[in-house]
Design an enzyme around this catalytic site. Structure first.
Site, PDB file in Angstrom:
ATOM      1  N   ARG A  45       0.838  -1.201   0.000  1.00  0.00           N
ATOM      2  CA  ARG A  45       0.000   0.000   0.000  1.00  0.00           C
ATOM      3  C   ARG A  45       0.875   1.254   0.000  1.00  0.00           C
ATOM      4  NH1 ARG A  45      -2.834  -3.392   3.644  1.00  0.00           N
ATOM      5  NH2 ARG A  45      -2.060  -2.294   5.493  1.00  0.00           N
ATOM      6  N   LYS A 136     -12.173  14.897   5.408  1.00  0.00           N
ATOM      7  CA  LYS A 136     -13.311  14.481   4.594  1.00  0.00           C
ATOM      8  C   LYS A 136     -14.228  13.562   5.382  1.00  0.00           C
ATOM      9  CE  LYS A 136     -13.955  11.043   1.993  1.00  0.00           C
ATOM     10  NZ  LYS A 136     -14.025   9.937   1.021  1.00  0.00           N
ATOM     11  N   GLU A 177     -19.211  15.908   2.203  1.00  0.00           N
ATOM     12  CA  GLU A 177     -19.488  15.013   1.083  1.00  0.00           C
ATOM     13  C   GLU A 177     -20.810  14.272   1.256  1.00  0.00           C
ATOM     14  OE1 GLU A 177     -17.585  11.184  -1.340  1.00  0.00           O
ATOM     15  OE2 GLU A 177     -16.470  12.072   0.318  1.00  0.00           O
ATOM     16  N   LYS A 222     -18.262  18.453  -1.545  1.00  0.00           N
ATOM     17  CA  LYS A 222     -17.924  17.344  -2.448  1.00  0.00           C
ATOM     18  C   LYS A 222     -19.201  16.556  -2.744  1.00  0.00           C
ATOM     19  CE  LYS A 222     -14.955  13.302  -3.118  1.00  0.00           C
ATOM     20  NZ  LYS A 222     -13.779  12.520  -2.677  1.00  0.00           N
TER      21      LYS A 222
END
Length: 341
Positions: A45, A136, A177, A222
């Protein structure tokens, strides 16, 4: 760079630049790696994300910020350099996903509420110290002929507003979002239904943000685009752009500095074309740009294919896609630019 929320938010939507959403959970990135036959480990990753973040041309010219998963925020590159420092050195802003995922909402079948508010203030302080300057939180809204319910919209909108207040208190710009699912079950809704629900959701979100005194100049929205479901895709690029802008003008205050769209199940080229169409023909009070995950990464992932000798190929693919998205954010993307690549 200025530490004022307003200045950070403006920098996040600077002309022609957008956000790389590299905040896939460990479970999600495993699925992406499975598609190329690569085992998902902490090192693999790291190697993948380092490949993206060291794409110098893309990061310096087209990417304003990177949304990270918590693991990546504290991770170091193979040479020992903190990944956050690599982002900063390219003139980009580190960010962090802070919600803990959408869970079933009791008494509301097939609807969810996003969790993660418990202990969030303490986590935000830790993330700020690590270098994150924006965050976020994703609220997920199911759509069908009967969904969503007002209860689910209201609960998710309130959670988004509470999260946003905690972020701003910590000196972190919140990305708000609210995603109306395009590719969730049953995925057979019309664009008319998408427009109706998206307007309802955004109106409710901004009511909640106002009630909790969120500073609109210090946040980024968003949203998903107004688009028909995955099983009924008929709307043209122009119709998606027109309907999306119409809903935004009805619901999003001009004080918000920018709107960074999610791709939400669209193909790479679809997401690019829709964004460009919005910026080409409409006079807008906010910057419209991208905050794409899969739509920015898929070509790079395939080119890299988990092999060290393919790092340069992966970076070329990522740079090309970031450039196309940048052109779309300026309203100057054209399909033949894809074919020429």
């Amino acid at each position: 760079m200025s530490e004022r929320l307003e200045d950070i938010a403006v920098a996040m939507v600077a002309n022609g630049r957008g956000l790389l959403a590299a905040d896939e959970s460990t479970a999600t990135i495993k699925k992406r790696f499975d598609s190329i036959g690569l085992e998902s480990t902490e090192d693999s990753r790291r190697d993948y994300r380092e490949m993206l973040l060291r794409s110098d041309e893309a990061m310096r010219n087209y990417v304003s910020g990177v949304i990270l998963y918590e693991e990546t925020l504290f991770q170091k590159a193979a040479d020992g350099t903190p990944l956050v420092d690599i982002i900063k050195s390219a003139g980009s802003i580190p960010g962090i996903k802070v919600d803990t995922g959408a869970k079933p909402l009791p008494h509301f079948p097939n609807e969810t509420i996003t969790e993660g508010l418990d202990g969030l203030a303490a986590r935000l302080a830790k993330y700020y110290e690590a270098g994150a300057r924006f965050a976020k939180w994703r609220g997920v809204i199911a759509i069908s002929g009967t969904l969503p319910s007002f209860g689910a919209i209201k609960a998710n909108a309130h959670a988004l507003a509470r999260y946003a207040t905690l972020c701003q208190e910590a000196g972190i710009v919140p990305i708000v979002e609210p995603e109306v699912l395009m590719d969730g079950a049953p995925g057979d809704h019309s664009i008319d239904r998408s427009e109706e629900v998206t307007e309802w959701v955004l109106r409710t979100v901004f009511e909640e943000l106002g009630d909790l005194r969120v500073k609109l100049e210090g946040m980024i929205l968003k949203p998903s685009m107004v688009i028909d479901g995955k099983k009924t895709r008929k709307a043209s690029v122009e119709e998606v752009a027109e309907r999306t802008v119409k809903v935004l003008k009805r619901t999003v205050p001009a004080a918000v500095p920018g709107i960074a769209f999610l791709s939400g199940g669209q193909s790479t080229e679809e997401a690019t074309a829709h964004l460009s169409a919005m910026n080409t023909v409409h006079d807008l009070p906010w910057k419209l740009t991208f905050s794409y995950g899969r739509a920015l990464q898929q070509e790079a992932l395939n080119a890299w294919n988990g092999k060290p000798e393919n790092v340069a190929a992966g970076q070329r693919a990522f740079t090309h896609r970031a450039k196309m998205c940048s052109l779309a954010a300026k309203g100057s993307w054209k399909k033949d630019l894809e074919q020429a690549a």
